[in-house]
Design a protein around this motif. Sequence first.
Motif, PDB file in Angstrom:
ATOM      1  N   GLN A   1       0.813  -1.213   0.000  1.00 17.64           N
ATOM      2  CA  GLN A   1       0.000   0.000   0.000  1.00 17.64           C
ATOM      3  C   GLN A   1       0.851   1.271   0.000  1.00 17.64           C
ATOM      4  O   GLN A   1       0.338   2.371   0.066  1.00 17.64           O
ATOM      5  CB  GLN A   1      -0.916  -0.005   1.234  1.00 17.64           C
ATOM      6  N   ASN A  35       9.222  12.544   7.456  1.00 19.08           N
ATOM      7  CA  ASN A  35      10.081  11.976   8.500  1.00 19.08           C
ATOM      8  C   ASN A  35      10.860  10.806   7.911  1.00 19.08           C
ATOM      9  O   ASN A  35      10.411  10.162   6.969  1.00 19.08           O
ATOM     10  CB  ASN A  35       9.241  11.485   9.678  1.00 19.08           C
ATOM     11  N   TYR A  37      13.196   7.247   8.974  1.00 16.31           N
ATOM     12  CA  TYR A  37      13.518   6.262   9.985  1.00 16.31           C
ATOM     13  C   TYR A  37      14.667   5.379   9.509  1.00 16.31           C
ATOM     14  O   TYR A  37      14.762   5.054   8.323  1.00 16.31           O
ATOM     15  CB  TYR A  37      12.307   5.376  10.297  1.00 16.31           C
ATOM     16  N   TYR A  88      13.462   4.338   5.818  1.00 15.75           N
ATOM     17  CA  TYR A  88      12.089   4.564   5.361  1.00 15.75           C
ATOM     18  C   TYR A  88      11.720   6.039   5.512  1.00 15.75           C
ATOM     19  O   TYR A  88      11.997   6.642   6.551  1.00 15.75           O
ATOM     20  CB  TYR A  88      11.095   3.752   6.200  1.00 15.75           C
ATOM     21  N   TRP A  92       2.235  12.133   6.312  1.00 10.25           N
ATOM     22  CA  TRP A  92       0.782  12.066   6.410  1.00 10.25           C
ATOM     23  C   TRP A  92       0.205  12.292   5.015  1.00 10.25           C
ATOM     24  O   TRP A  92       0.693  13.137   4.253  1.00 10.25           O
ATOM     25  CB  TRP A  92       0.262  13.119   7.379  1.00 10.25           C
ATOM     26  N   LEU A  96      -8.446  10.051   1.512  1.00  5.43           N
ATOM     27  CA  LEU A  96      -9.199   9.020   2.249  1.00  5.43           C
ATOM     28  C   LEU A  96      -9.344   9.360   3.728  1.00  5.43           C
ATOM     29  O   LEU A  96      -9.132   8.517   4.581  1.00  5.43           O
ATOM     30  CB  LEU A  96      -8.505   7.663   2.104  1.00  5.43           C
ATOM     31  N   GLY A  98      -7.419  10.801   5.559  1.00  6.36           N
ATOM     32  CA  GLY A  98      -6.118  10.894   6.205  1.00  6.36           C
ATOM     33  C   GLY A  98      -5.551   9.551   6.607  1.00  6.36           C
ATOM     34  O   GLY A  98      -6.252   8.678   7.135  1.00  6.36           O
ATOM     35  N   LEU A  99      -4.283   9.368   6.315  1.00  5.07           N
ATOM     36  CA  LEU A  99      -3.576   8.184   6.780  1.00  5.07           C
ATOM     37  C   LEU A  99      -2.080   8.468   6.732  1.00  5.07           C
ATOM     38  O   LEU A  99      -1.622   9.310   5.946  1.00  5.07           O
ATOM     39  CB  LEU A  99      -3.902   6.943   5.937  1.00  5.07           C
ATOM     40  N   LEU A 100      -1.351   7.762   7.570  1.00  8.21           N
ATOM     41  CA  LEU A 100       0.103   7.878   7.585  1.00  8.21           C
ATOM     42  C   LEU A 100       0.656   6.840   6.610  1.00  8.21           C
ATOM     43  O   LEU A 100       0.306   5.662   6.695  1.00  8.21           O
ATOM     44  CB  LEU A 100       0.633   7.629   8.987  1.00  8.21           C
ATOM     45  N   PHE A 102       4.111   5.132   4.686  1.00  4.94           N
ATOM     46  CA  PHE A 102       5.550   4.920   4.712  1.00  4.94           C
ATOM     47  C   PHE A 102       6.062   4.683   3.297  1.00  4.94           C
ATOM     48  O   PHE A 102       5.318   4.239   2.419  1.00  4.94           O
ATOM     49  CB  PHE A 102       5.906   3.705   5.566  1.00  4.94           C
ATOM     50  N   THR A 104       8.636   2.760   0.514  1.00  7.89           N
ATOM     51  CA  THR A 104       8.883   1.352   0.230  1.00  7.89           C
ATOM     52  C   THR A 104      10.155   0.827   0.877  1.00  7.89           C
ATOM     53  O   THR A 104      10.359  -0.376   0.968  1.00  7.89           O
ATOM     54  CB  THR A 104       8.966   1.139  -1.284  1.00  7.89           C
TER      55      THR A 104
ATOM     56  N   LEU B  47       7.105  -1.051   6.385  1.00 10.61           N
ATOM     57  CA  LEU B  47       6.269  -0.653   7.513  1.00 10.61           C
ATOM     58  C   LEU B  47       4.882  -0.235   7.051  1.00 10.61           C
ATOM     59  O   LEU B  47       4.724   0.372   5.987  1.00 10.61           O
ATOM     60  CB  LEU B  47       6.937   0.520   8.237  1.00 10.61           C
ATOM     61  N   TRP B  49       1.375   1.617   8.763  1.00  7.78           N
ATOM     62  CA  TRP B  49       0.667   2.229   9.894  1.00  7.78           C
ATOM     63  C   TRP B  49      -0.720   1.603  10.005  1.00  7.78           C
ATOM     64  O   TRP B  49      -1.450   1.514   9.018  1.00  7.78           O
ATOM     65  CB  TRP B  49       0.563   3.725   9.666  1.00  7.78           C
TER      66      TRP B  49
END
Lengths: 111, 122
Positions: A1, A35, A37, A88, A92, A96, A98-100, A102, A104, B47, B49
């Motif tokens: 996703q 962000n 990671y 990664y 945000w 839809l 809103g969704l967080l 990441f 690939t 990852l 969420w």
Amino acid sequence: QSVLTQPPSASGTPGQRVTISCSGSSSNIGSNTVNWYQQLPGTAPKLLIYSNNQRPSGVPDRFSGSKSGTSASLAISGLQSEDEADYYCAAWDDSLNGLLVFGTGTKVTVL
Amino acid sequence: QLQLQESGPGLVKPSETLSLTCTVSGGSISSSSYYWGWIRQPPGKGLEWIGSIYYSGSTYYNPSLKSRVTISVDTSKNQFSLKLSSVTAADTAVYYCARPRQQLAIDAFDIWGQGTMVTVSS
């Protein structure tokens, strides 16, 4: 996703500079902060960069982030063996409700 | 120093409900305005969420999982929990709980649990 696209791999020799790209769209990177990671093998992710280019306390200044339009980048200068990890990006997404999302993920190898 | 620890069954049967708890130590889950999140990582993959909950109970869920996910908070136990219903093998993953570095933010997680592996198999 994942809606944030990163190259699957990047590599460099010790001391070199490595750059990782993160490509998104107007609904995520284009309108929100990014962000980054770092995930060492078998461990939980660690926040490396927040708000596009800010380093949390304790993160070496060899790591830097930038954002332009719908893309972002993470640069590692003076590459060290301990930098070998998965990286990664995340942002945000305003679609839809809103969704967080990441990225690939990019595996950095120190040659 | 704030610490998070996931707990729950490591094996869940297909079609059943996955239930995990994240215990917060070193601080109160309700003492400040933080969102608390769940993130998962299938073996060898990236990852994802799952969702986040505010200490007062308001939630944000990943739309792709929303119909199967419930995240709740128990301030008396200093815990927040994840329930994922009708699981399949695709839900096999390491599940992490995490907290953002800033109050009222949903992203930029700077405190993570160690993660717990959940396998969906009969």
